[in-house]
Design an enzyme around this catalytic site. Structure first.
Site, short mmCIF file in Angstrom:
data_model
loop_
_atom_site.label_atom_id
_atom_site.label_comp_id
_atom_site.label_asym_id
_atom_site.label_seq_id
_atom_site.Cartn_x
_atom_site.Cartn_y
_atom_site.Cartn_z
N HIS A 125 -6.32 -27.38 -27.15
CA HIS A 125 -4.96 -26.81 -26.54
C HIS A 125 -3.93 -28.32 -26.56
CE1 HIS A 125 -1.93 -24.49 -24.28
NE2 HIS A 125 -1.93 -25.42 -23.57
N ASP A 173 -1.49 -13.35 -15.95
CA ASP A 173 -0.61 -14.12 -16.14
C ASP A 173 0.82 -13.76 -16.80
OD1 ASP A 173 -0.25 -17.02 -16.84
OD2 ASP A 173 0.02 -16.46 -18.86
N ARG A 175 7.32 -17.03 -12.58
CA ARG A 175 7.48 -18.40 -12.33
C ARG A 175 9.04 -19.08 -13.00
NH1 ARG A 175 2.48 -20.53 -15.41
NH2 ARG A 175 3.65 -22.46 -15.16
N SER A 217 -2.37 -20.50 -15.87
CA SER A 217 -1.83 -19.90 -16.99
C SER A 217 -2.63 -20.36 -18.16
CB SER A 217 -0.40 -20.16 -17.05
OG SER A 217 0.23 -19.59 -17.96
N LYS A 219 -6.12 -17.37 -20.06
CA LYS A 219 -5.89 -17.08 -21.43
C LYS A 219 -7.31 -17.25 -22.29
CE LYS A 219 -1.90 -17.85 -21.68
NZ LYS A 219 -0.21 -18.22 -21.37
N1 URA Z 1 1.22 -22.47 -21.62
C1 URA Z 1 0.99 -21.56 -20.85
O1 URA Z 1 0.26 -20.64 -21.21
N2 URA Z 1 1.22 -21.42 -19.42
C2 URA Z 1 2.07 -22.67 -18.80
O2 URA Z 1 2.27 -22.28 -17.81
C3 URA Z 1 2.52 -23.67 -19.73
C4 URA Z 1 1.97 -23.68 -21.14
#
Ligand code: URA
Length: 427
Positions: A82, A161, A168, A183, A187
Site C-alpha cells: 500500500h 469506512d 471526514r 480507513s 479495508k
Molecule cells: N486511503 C484510504 O483508504 N483512506 C484514507 O483515509 C486515506 C487513504
C-alpha cells in the site's frame, strides 16, 4: 451506551474503553448513530487523537463491518502493498507482476485519484477493457492462475469506512492519522493478506508532507497492522518530486512497463525493488529472502507476467500484444528561467495543475501527461527543458506559467534521500 456521554469523554481527551470504540464503529456501520454524532466523534478524534489500543479496536470493528475474504487461508503467502499516494507513483503496476512472477502471490485493492495524487485504479483503467471489479472468488481464481489480483474495494468491504470517509470529507478530519489508519487498514485486513509492505510518502507531493507526520503515520500503520495480527513494514520514501519520470495515466502505464522491461526511471525502479524486498522479507517462512528480483526484470519474466495478469483481468489481448501508449498531441516545454540547479518542486501544486488538465467533462483524458526531464539537484543552464507537458489542446500562457511555477531553480541544491527510513513494528 449513551453517545452524548461517550462524545464528552473523548472531547475531554480521555481514552475510551473497547466497548465504547466498538459502539461508534457499529453506529457508523448500522446507522444507529446520527451523522451529527459521528461528525462530532471524528472531530474529537482529530483534536484529541486515539491511543494505539483505541486505534486497533476502531480498525478491527470497521474491518468486521462487512465482508471478510480470509485470503491467507487459501494462499498463506499472499502479500499486499500500500502506498499513501503520490505524484507519478506507479510502483504498484510494476511491483505486482514482479512479485507474482517470483512466486509471491499479491493482492492489491487500489483507489481512485485523491486530491493532487493520481489513483492506481484510474491509471489501470487506461488499459482497454481491464476490469478491476473483484469478488473473493475472482480474486482466488486470479491468485491461482497468475498470482496477482488488482482491484477496487467493493461495496461489501468495510462499509463503516465508507460512511466515516464521507463524513471526514465533510468535517475537515481527513488528515487525522488514527482515522487514516482505520480507513486504510480496515479495508486491507478485511481482504486478509498474510503481510503488508507500506510505502509512506514524505515531502512536497505527499498527503502528509511534513517529515514528522509522515514518519508517525508509517510507524502507526505498521504497529496497528501488527497489533491486528498482520506483519508489516514500511518504507518512508521521498515525494518531493514525482517518483517516475511520467505523471498521468496511460503515460504512467508506460513508465511501469519501462521498469518491467528493465529500463525506466531509476528512482521508480529503486523503490519498486526495495518494496519487493520488503514483501519477500515479510514472509521469511516462504524462504524467499534470496529471490533475485533484478533477474526477473532482466530476463523478461516480470514483463510477461504483466501481460498474463492483464489478460486474465479482461484486458484487450490485441492491445496488450501491441500497446498504444501514445501521449496527447500538444507538447509544451517548461524551461529553466535562469542558470543554476533544480532546487525544489512544489509537487503538490504540480499534481493539482495536472489534475485540472486531465480532468474533463467526459472524465479523465488518459493521454494527458507530464514527463520530468531533470531530477532535483541537477544543474540546469538557462533554457534547459525541465519537463514536457502533453495535452489535447494548446496550453494558455497562464497555464504554462502555473506549471512552470512549480519548479524552483537556485544556487545550492542538495538531492533528497530517496528511501529515508525503514520502519518495523515497535514493541
Ligand atoms: N486511503 C484510504 O483508504 N483512506 C484514507 O483515509 C486515506 C487513504
Amino acid at each position: 451506551m449513551n453517545p452524548y456521554v461517550l462524545l464528552a469523554k473523548k472531547r475531554q481527551g480521555s481514552e475510551l474503553t473497547e466497548d465504547e470504540i466498538r459502539e461508534v464503529a457499529r453506529g457508523a456501520a448500522t446507522g444507529s448513530w446520527s451523522e451529527a454524532q459521528l461528525g462530532a466523534f471524528l472531530m474529537a478524534v482529530a483534536i484529541q487523537g486515539l491511543s494505539r489500543r483505541e486505534t486497533a479496536v476502531l480498525t478491527e470493528e470497521m474491518r468486521v463491518s462487512g465482508e471478510l475474504w480470509y485470503l491467507r487461508d487459501a494462499f498463506p503467502g499472499v502479500v499486499d502493498k500500500h502506498s499513501t499516494g503520490g505524484v507519478g507513483d506507479t510502483v504498484s503496476l510494476a511491483l505486482g507482476p514482479l512479485l507474482a512472477c517470483c512466486g509471491i502471490p499479491t493482492v492489491m485493492l487500489t483507489g481512485r485519484s485523491l486530491g493532487h495524487t493520481g489513483g492506481t485504479a484510474d491509471k489501470l483503467e487506461s488499459i482497454p477493457s481491464l476490469d478491476l471489479a473483484l469478488t473473493r472468488e475472482r480474486t482466488l481464481s486470479l491468485l491461482e492462475s497468475v498470482g496477482l489480483a488488482v482491484g477496487i474495494a467493493t461495496e461489501g468491504i468495510a462499509p463503516a469506512d465508507r460512511t466515516l470517509y464521507r463524513l471526514r470529507d465533510q468535517t475537515a478530519t481527513v488528515s487525522s492519522i488514527p482515522l487514516v489508519i482505520g480507513s486504510i487498514l480496515s479495508k486491507k485486513l478485511a481482504v486478509g493478506p498474510a503481510a503488508i509492505a507500506f510505502d509512506v510518502k514524505t515531502g512536497s507531493g505527499a498527503v502528509f508532507a511534513d517529515p514528522k507526520e509522515s514518519r508517525e503515520l508509517a510507524q502507526r500503520l505498521v504497529d496497528t497492522s501488527q497489533d491486528m495480527g498482520c506483519p508489516a513494514t514500511a518504507l518512508l520514501t521521498d515525494m518531493s518530486q514525482p517518483l517516475g519520470s511520467w505523471v498521468g495515466h496511460l503515460v504512467e502505464v508506460r513508465g511501469a512497463l519501462e521498469i518491467l522491461e528493465n529500463e525506466g526511471e531509476p528512482r521508480l525502479r529503486r523503490v519498486t525493488l526495495a518494496l519487493a524486498e520488503e514483501a519477500a522479507a515479510a514472509r521469511p517462512e516462504l524462504g524467499l529472502s534470496a529471490v533475485d528480483f533484478e533477474a526477473a526484470l532482466a530476463d523478461g519474466r516480470a514483463r510477461q507476467r504483466f501481460d498474463e495478469w492483464a489478460i486474465a483481468q479482461g484486458a484487450d489481448a490485441s492491445w496488450i500484444a501491441a500497446p498504444d501508449l501514445q501521449e496527447a498531441g500538444f507538447e509544451t516545454v517548461l524551461e529553466a528561467s535562469r542558470d543554476g540547479c533544480l532546487r525544489a518542486i512544489d509537487t503538490q501544486y504540480l499534481g493539482q495543475r495536472m489534475t485540472e488538465l486531465w480532468r474533463g467533462a467526459e472524465g479523465i483524458d488518459v493521454r494527458v501527461g507530464l514527463r520530468q526531464e531533470i531530477s532535483l539537484g541537477s544543474s540546469v543552464p538557462q533554457g534547459t527543458a525541465l519537463a514536457r507537458v502533453f495535452t489535447a489542446r494548446e496550453l494558455s500562457a497562464e497555464e504554462k506559467q502555473a506549471l512552470a511555477g512549480s519548479f524552483s531553480v537556485g544556487e545550492t541544491c542538495p538531492a533528497p534521500e530517496l528511501i529515508q527510513a525503514r520502519l518495523s513494528p515497535s514493541s
